[in-house]
Design a protein around this motif. Structure first.
Motif: not given
Length: 168
Positions: A76-82, A100-108
């Protein structure tokens, strides 16, 4: 179920300046239980980036992979980890190919906010050791439809198991 940790250290000071982990455990891939590897905690102090340390670390992972514990890894690579997207995810310098397999959403979750009652023809009760087999079965029924979700066993929730300190 299985973990390996690799570290990079300065020779003179023995200070750890980078690391990575390779846990392998049972999870779901296309709805079936399979051993899955997870390359995680990949860290390298900024002043050491741009050299060969990352490639050398991945070479160590490649050597470890020869044990045959899994055929598949995810990260898992955070989206803003350029920085990670420009280095490890580009497949340069002998690094593995990332897909890239897409986004994982981690809601609080705000547990302090009061929610209106929901009528569902059932009851909500506190978990217990007696319910643990049913809880695990429910988790696995749900996780089967989620790529890379863990496969749970009752013993994972027992003292000394995978989820340390868990109290059903």
């Amino acid at each position: 179920e299985f973990h390996q940790v690799g570290v990079a250290r300065e020779t003179a000071t023995q200070r750890i300046i980078g690391m990575g982990t390779r846990p392998v455990g049972q999870g779901f891939l296309h709805g079936d239980s399979s051993p899955l590897g997870y390359l995680s905690d990949l860290r390298l102090e900024p002043q050491y980036r741009g050299g060969t340390l990352v490639a050398r670390g991945y070479r160590m992972f490649r050597d470890w992979h020869q044990d045959g514990r899994t055929q598949f890894y995810y990260t898992v690579i955070f989206e803003d980890n350029h920085s990670a997207m420009k280095t490890i995810a580009q497949g340069r310098a002998g690094l593995p190919s990332y897909h890239d397999l897409g986004l994982i959403h981690c809601p609080g979750i705000n547990v302090l906010r009061r929610m209106p009652p929901v009528s569902f023809g059932g009851e909500i009760i506190r978990g217990s050791a007696e319910l643990l087999p049913e809880i695990v079965d429910c988790l696995n029924r749900y996780n089967r439809s989620r790529q890379f979700a863990p496969l749970h066993r009752v013993e994972d929730f027992s003292p000394g198991g995978r989820w340390l300190g868990f109290d059903p």
